[in-house]
Scaffold this active site. Structure first.
Site, PDB file in Angstrom:
ATOM      1  N   ASN A 194      -2.884  -8.094  -2.878  1.00 11.81           N
ATOM      2  CA  ASN A 194      -2.630  -7.775  -4.208  1.00 11.81           C
ATOM      3  C   ASN A 194      -1.672  -8.867  -4.900  1.00 11.81           C
ATOM      4  OD1 ASN A 194      -4.418  -5.521  -4.278  1.00 11.81           O
ATOM      5  ND2 ASN A 194      -2.734  -4.209  -3.752  1.00 11.81           N
ATOM      6  N   ASP A 228       6.409   4.414  -5.257  1.00 16.32           N
ATOM      7  CA  ASP A 228       6.462   4.825  -3.875  1.00 16.32           C
ATOM      8  C   ASP A 228       7.874   5.132  -3.276  1.00 16.32           C
ATOM      9  OD1 ASP A 228       3.769   4.386  -3.623  1.00 16.32           O
ATOM     10  OD2 ASP A 228       3.996   2.203  -3.292  1.00 16.32           O
ATOM     11  N   ALA A 257      15.034   1.443  -7.584  1.00 22.40           N
ATOM     12  CA  ALA A 257      13.819   0.264  -7.507  1.00 22.40           C
ATOM     13  C   ALA A 257      13.806  -0.706  -8.592  1.00 22.40           C
ATOM     14  CB  ALA A 257      12.492   0.727  -6.998  1.00 22.40           C
ATOM     15  N   GLY A 261       0.858  -1.154   0.044  1.00 22.13           N
ATOM     16  CA  GLY A 261       0.082  -0.124   0.047  1.00 22.13           C
ATOM     17  C   GLY A 261       0.681   1.058  -0.155  1.00 22.13           C
TER      18      GLY A 261
END
Length: 316
Positions: free
Chosen positions: A92, A258, A288, A39
């Site tokens: 998810n 994120d 990332a 999230g």
């Protein structure tokens, strides 16, 4: 109180796995899934913890899935404040299909929150003592939460002196912008920006007129529009820049956006200006992309990539 607080209204247990291929009507055998607490704001808090930041993750949690998320986040040494809800936190799935090298992201709705549950989340960020320097509002809103929730949270936090960073999409983003909530920085991606506004093209310069108008109207102090592999466009009263990452190999994983917010917030909390913060965001997202084991990114990759981000200042 932590210098940076993240609020995640729609947390998730993220499962990631691989299969050799997909054939409609037939079973696809997958490897054992890797599980990560996720999230928007939770991922940001995880990234900030990797960077050594003083951070607190606030989120509603309930059911067996919520308990797993809480445990996994504790194992990552991320400080948290959970708010109980009656529903079960969602799951998810990220599925890597090996024969096409595609990654499918299957995202599910969260549990419906009643008025008392979402009001408790609003009260939690509005009564933090002392107020944090930065409040990151990140991710989607689950069913039952009003579209203007982030606008309300921003009002409370900014009134107490916190700088508010918003990273959301769709009606929640539209409602926050329409409400003229006191936002320090908004980070839409290029698709979200083009869906909401009349942007004439997709070159970095094409976003400036729209962003300048929003800033002049008092919608936010600054915008950073992420452009995927092309980096990001920064606009504020003082700065206009295109920040382009170095070329890196890899697939964009769940959490690259994120990670961008984590790098940006970390630099701001350290006293960096907006250009420095956006540069770190671009570098962290690039780090990332290179990393695929569920840990978002490695700090040593950020250090290596930061100096390779190209900063091109744009004319108004």
């Amino acid at each position: 109180m932590a210098a940076i607080v993240t609020l995640t209204m729609n947390p998730a247990l993220d499962l990631s796995t691989e299969t050799e291929g997909l054939e409609p009507g037939h079973k696809s055998r997958c490897r054992s899934p890797r599980r990560s607490p996720g999230g928007g704001g939770i991922n940001v808090a995880r990234g900030l913890r990797v960077l050594g930041a003083d951070v607190l993750a606030i989120y509603p949690s309930g059911g067996p899935t919520g308990a797993v998320c809480d445990r996994l986040l504790a194992e990552l040494s991320v400080p948290m404040q959970t708010l109980p809800i009656g529903g079960d936190v969602r799951q998810n799935i990220a599925l890597h299909v090996q024969d096409t090298d595609e990654v499918l992201h299957l995202v599910f709705p969260g549990p419906e929150l009643d008025a008392g549950e979402w009001q408790a989340c609003l009260d939690a960020v509005g009564t933090l003592e002392p107020a944090p320097d930065l409040l990151v509002l990140s991710g989607s809103l689950p069913p039952g939460v009003p579209e203007d929730f982030y606008a309300r949270a921003a009002e409370r936090a900014a009134h107490r002196g916190s700088r508010v960073l918003l990273d959301t999409k769709g009606p929640a983003l539209r409602a926050a912008l329409d409400a003229r909530a006191p936002l320090y920085l908004v980070k839409p991606n290029h698709r979200e920006c083009r869906q909401l506004f009349d942007v004439p093209g997709d070159a970095p310069e094409d976003y400036l007129a729209t962003l300048d108008r929003l800033i002049a109207d008092g919608v936010a102090r600054a915008f950073v529009v992420t452009l995927g592999a092309r980096g990001a466009v920064l606009a504020s009263a003082e700065h206009r820049a295109h920040l382009r990452p170095p070329s890196v190999a890899g697939r964009a994983p769940v959490g690259a956006g994120d990670s961008f917010v984590a790098g940006l917030a970390h630099r701001l909390a350290q006293g960096g200006d907006l250009v420095q913060a956006a540069r770190d965001g671009v570098a962290t997202a690039a780090a990332a992309v290179q990393h695929h084991n569920g840990d978002l990114f490695r700090p040593q990759d950020l250090q290596r990539l930061r100096e390779r981000v190209e900063v091109r200042h744009l004319r108004a």
